[in-house]
Design a protein around this motif. Structure first.
Motif, mmCIF file in Angstrom:
data_model
loop_
_atom_site.group_PDB
_atom_site.id
_atom_site.type_symbol
_atom_site.label_atom_id
_atom_site.label_comp_id
_atom_site.label_asym_id
_atom_site.label_seq_id
_atom_site.Cartn_x
_atom_site.Cartn_y
_atom_site.Cartn_z
ATOM 1 N N ASP A 61 0.826 -1.093 0.029
ATOM 2 C CA ASP A 61 -0.190 -0.019 0.093
ATOM 3 C C ASP A 61 0.897 1.271 0.052
ATOM 4 O O ASP A 61 1.676 1.482 1.176
ATOM 5 C CB ASP A 61 -1.063 0.067 1.114
ATOM 6 N N SER A 62 1.242 1.982 -0.921
ATOM 7 C CA SER A 62 1.829 3.156 -1.265
ATOM 8 C C SER A 62 1.302 3.856 -2.242
ATOM 9 O O SER A 62 0.145 3.640 -2.615
ATOM 10 C CB SER A 62 3.258 2.613 -1.932
ATOM 11 N N ARG A 63 2.115 5.407 -2.072
ATOM 12 C CA ARG A 63 1.297 6.237 -3.246
ATOM 13 C C ARG A 63 1.247 5.623 -4.478
ATOM 14 O O ARG A 63 0.365 5.931 -5.104
ATOM 15 C CB ARG A 63 2.214 7.549 -3.130
#
Ligand SMILES: [Zn+2]
Length: 244
Positions: free
Chosen positions: A82-84
């Motif tokens: 879960d990252s930008r």
């Protein structure tokens, strides 16, 4: 309707809910298959780039069986975070598909790519409508309904919705069979021929649902999304009128 299926790996959608996707397609709905990772660890003999290219082709073939459009996010298999970057990729997928319904993995599925893709879908789908979040496609209106697909072998998943796939099971098998590179793995890992591997959960869910074969789902009860359909109380309470 536009129906977007989001799987972690090439073949997850077909294995866990291909029969339902086939029914949507047959009914004339536009179906999208979004595959989060490229499956680049899915071979004991081929290097990552080579197996990823094969699996991309197999995913396209699987989707083509029912005329679904493939959206290929191309993250590394086993390393979806879960990252930008991942959120923006998923938001762009939502904007391309403009879904009325999204079907993704169960939040507590067995594999981190499954559970993380589920979390990003369930929590970030609403961001597709926000104009100040820029991706290649323009923002979309609406907040689609999210449903979780069954887990492999149904482990830890209590269904609330069943779809009778008795008629579409053969199509499901045909879709999964396109993933040629994986089918020998499956036999090695699970000890079953492909069709039997698909048949056992389909018959088990069918037994629960009162039909020959079924696939199982449950809705996401996030605020603002499913509440009209799913939060209506039973007949012993006053009923809320939709739109009021
Ligand atoms: Zn998977």
């Amino acid at each position: 309707m536009n129906v977007l299926f989001v799987g972690a790996h090439p073949d997850d959608i077909e294995i866990l809910c291909g029969g339902t996707a086939a029914i949507y397609a047959k009914q004339g709905h536009q179906v999208f298959f979004c595959v989060s990772t490229n499956g680049n660890v899915g071979s004991a003999t081929l290097p990552p780039k080579a197996i990823a290219a094969i699996r991309h082709k197999e995913a396209a073939n699987g989707a083509a069986v029912i005329g679904a459009k493939l959206i290929w996010l191309d993250f590394d298999d086993e390393f979806l975070f879960d990252s930008r970057e991942s959120r923006l990729a998923f938001i762009e997928a939502f904007r391309q598909a403009k879904p009325d319904v999204v079907i993704c993995h169960w939040r507590h599925d067995y594999h981190p790519d499954h559970s993380i893709s589920s979390m990003i879908v369930d929590e970030c789908v609403i961001m597709a409508g926000i104009p100040n979040i820029k991706t290649a496609s323009p923002p979309v209106a609406g907040n689609p309904h999210i449903y979780f697909m069954d887990t492999p072998a149904g482990v830890g998943f209590e269904p609330e919705i069943y779809v009778d796939i008795t008629e579409s099971f053969a199509t499901k098998v045909q879709m999964v069979a396109q993933h040629v590179s994986q089918n020998s793995w499956m036999k090695k890992m699970f000890g079953y021929e492909l069709e039997v591997f698909l048949e056992i959960p389909a018959k088990f869910r069918g037994l629960q649902a009162g039909c020959k074969m079924a696939e199982a789902f449950r809705p996401s009860y996030r605020w603002g999304r499913t509440f009209r359909e799913h939060y209506l109380p039973d007949a012993r309470f006053p009923r809320m009128q939709p739109g009021k």
